[in-house]
Structure formats: C-alpha cells, structure tokens
Scaffold this active site. Sequence first.
Site, PDB file in Angstrom:
ATOM      1  N   GLU A 145      37.190  27.699  36.147  1.00 21.59           N
ATOM      2  CA  GLU A 145      38.567  27.751  35.439  1.00 21.59           C
ATOM      3  C   GLU A 145      39.202  26.736  35.303  1.00 21.59           C
ATOM      4  OE1 GLU A 145      39.262  32.390  36.744  1.00 21.59           O
ATOM      5  OE2 GLU A 145      41.108  31.439  36.382  1.00 21.59           O
TER       6      GLU A 145
ATOM      7  N   ARG B 286      36.700  37.146  40.804  1.00 16.60           N
ATOM      8  CA  ARG B 286      36.505  35.844  41.000  1.00 16.60           C
ATOM      9  C   ARG B 286      35.312  35.105  40.371  1.00 16.60           C
ATOM     10  NH1 ARG B 286      41.271  35.742  41.398  1.00 16.60           N
ATOM     11  NH2 ARG B 286      42.707  34.717  43.011  1.00 16.60           N
TER      12      ARG B 286
ATOM     13  N   HIS C  85      41.917  35.025  32.411  1.00 19.61           N
ATOM     14  CA  HIS C  85      42.500  35.438  33.735  1.00 19.61           C
ATOM     15  C   HIS C  85      43.850  36.204  33.766  1.00 19.61           C
ATOM     16  CE1 HIS C  85      42.421  34.268  38.365  1.00 19.61           C
ATOM     17  NE2 HIS C  85      42.939  35.338  38.160  1.00 19.61           N
TER      18      HIS C  85
END
Length: 328
Positions: free
Chosen positions: A275, A246, A293
Amino acid sequence: MSDTRPTVVVTRKLPSAVEDAIASRYDARFNRTDVALTAEQMTNVLRTTDIVLCTVTDKIRGDLFDSRVKTKLLANFGVGVNHIDRDAARRAGVMISNTPDVLTDDTADIALALILMTMRRMGEGERHLRSGAWSGWRPTHLMGRSPHGKTLGIIGYGRIGRAVARQAHAALGMHIIYYAPRDVRIDDPSTAGPPDAEQVASVDALVARADVVSLHCPSTPETHHLINAQRLAMMSPTSYLVNTARGDIVDEYALTASLRDRQIAGAGLDVYEWEPTVVAELRELENVVLLPHMGSGTIETRTAMGMRALANMDAFVAGQRLPDLVEF
Ligand code: DGY
C-alpha cells in the site's frame, strides 16, 4: 511562559473533534499537510516527543528505536500494529496502545459489502454503465452468484471476524465455517458468532470448502502469505476471496494470476501488500473489486478511534495502566 504539558506529535490529520481534544490537553503538533512522515522525520519525532499518535502509514522500523529515543508511548490510531517493530519498541522501553472495539462494525460492513460486490459483480456493472456501454436490460447480462445458502469461511475469529459471521448469516443467509489458531475468548455474548458456526481444523480445510473466504487475522510472520498460490489452487473456480485485514496476508502476485486464469471467480480487497501501490495487472482485471483501505472510514468511527487513542495517552500521563496496551 513555556508549555510544560507532555509533547505529542500526531502523524496524520484526524477528525477535528479529536484534534481539538488533543490540543486542549497536550503540547501538540499536528500534521497539517497530511503527508506520511519520512523515516528521517519520524526519527526526529521519536527523539524529541513524549508521545507519538501514529497510524498504519508510519513504518516505524527497528533501527529508528536508537538510544536517543525520547518517546515513551506510541498511541496507534488503528487496531493493527504490524507497521511497528514491536520487539525493537519493547527493547527501547516504548509502550504501544491501539484502538480495538470501536471499528468492529464498520470494518465488518466493508467486508460484507465486498462479499456482495464481488458475488453480484457490482464493480463491473458500475464501470459498464459509466463507460456508456450499457444497451439495456437483458436476461443473461452480468449474472453473478447468490450468497444465500453459500458457505462463508472466516480466517481469524476475533471481534471483526465474528461480526462478519453474524451479519453474513443474518442478512445473507450464509453458513459460517471458521478457522482460529487458538481458543476464541468471548467476554461479551453479544459479540459471539452465529450458534451454528462450525470450526474447521485447518486453513487448508477452510479454503477447500468455502464459497467465500474472508480474512480477519492480524499480519504476523505466521500469517504472511497465508493465502498463496497453493491455497488459491485449493479454492473452487466458483469461489471468492475477501481481504479487509492486512495486504501481506495474501501473495498479491499469486492472487493476480489466480484471478486472471479464473482459478477463483473473484476477489474483493480493501488492503494491499505494498500500500498504496497495487499490482498493475490486478488493477486491469474485471473480476476484482478494489477499495482504498477504508474499512473503518466513517466519521463516527474515525472520531471514536481518535478518542480511544487519547484515552490511552491520558492513562499513560496519569501513570495508569493503558486500557488498550498492546502486549508483546
Ligand atoms: C486498523 O485499525 O487496523 C485499520 O486497518 C487502520 O489501521
């Protein structure tokens, strides 16, 4: 005749086999635009729907769980649930499930790819060729560093961390050290790390020793900015950082400065602190590989994740214990 089946909102587009399976068993609404719901839309969904199949792009803040919430299950598509205010969900009586196991290998593959891409400077090489600048082979062109015989430091030794350890050891001949805050519980011996993997006592000890640091811990208040300016300064100038976990585990501004000043040699990232926004200066640097991602992004795994979310929905409707209940 009205549909009496449980209502479900699926917040993002899913592989068609999953959407078809959901549509066959539920009164389902799908997100045909595939744009993330706004907070206002999510509030409305929570007030009108029995089950929400949500994912990492849904920021489900505490204030959304008000007294008018009807939803009883958030069936999360993905392992990480840091985008949901879990305390608020618990107080509102909303259960959360996730999709572990099925994405382990694919996510580990992306970590391995990032180790190779950064150490062997593949992103740079590809950009160089595409730009038309390549003048041909020469002995000192784009020399990287070999992973063979180097030390890979893994932070978080759960399913994905151990899969990366196994693969990096077997395929790249890396020595594994790891840091895990608690005892590692391994139910299935085939998911263990390599037998000679070495546990270290602290994150500081790991970053100081590793040639590559790879992050595999969840995002929690304890791991927020675990990799900060101080720890980056403890890494060697020939070392690399890989993050497929993360974004907020790394202080992205501190990492950018460290890469710019060559305090570390390079980084490979699949996740970002804000993000889909990525620090502008980071995008300009040559010594970082940036992926959008995509750790679990294969048709096989994304389908399996959807089916796993569906299995949790089915268990919920049948009044059974959720196979992947997130305990908190
Ligand atoms: C996961 O499973 O956590 C992936 O990053 C998608 O959310």
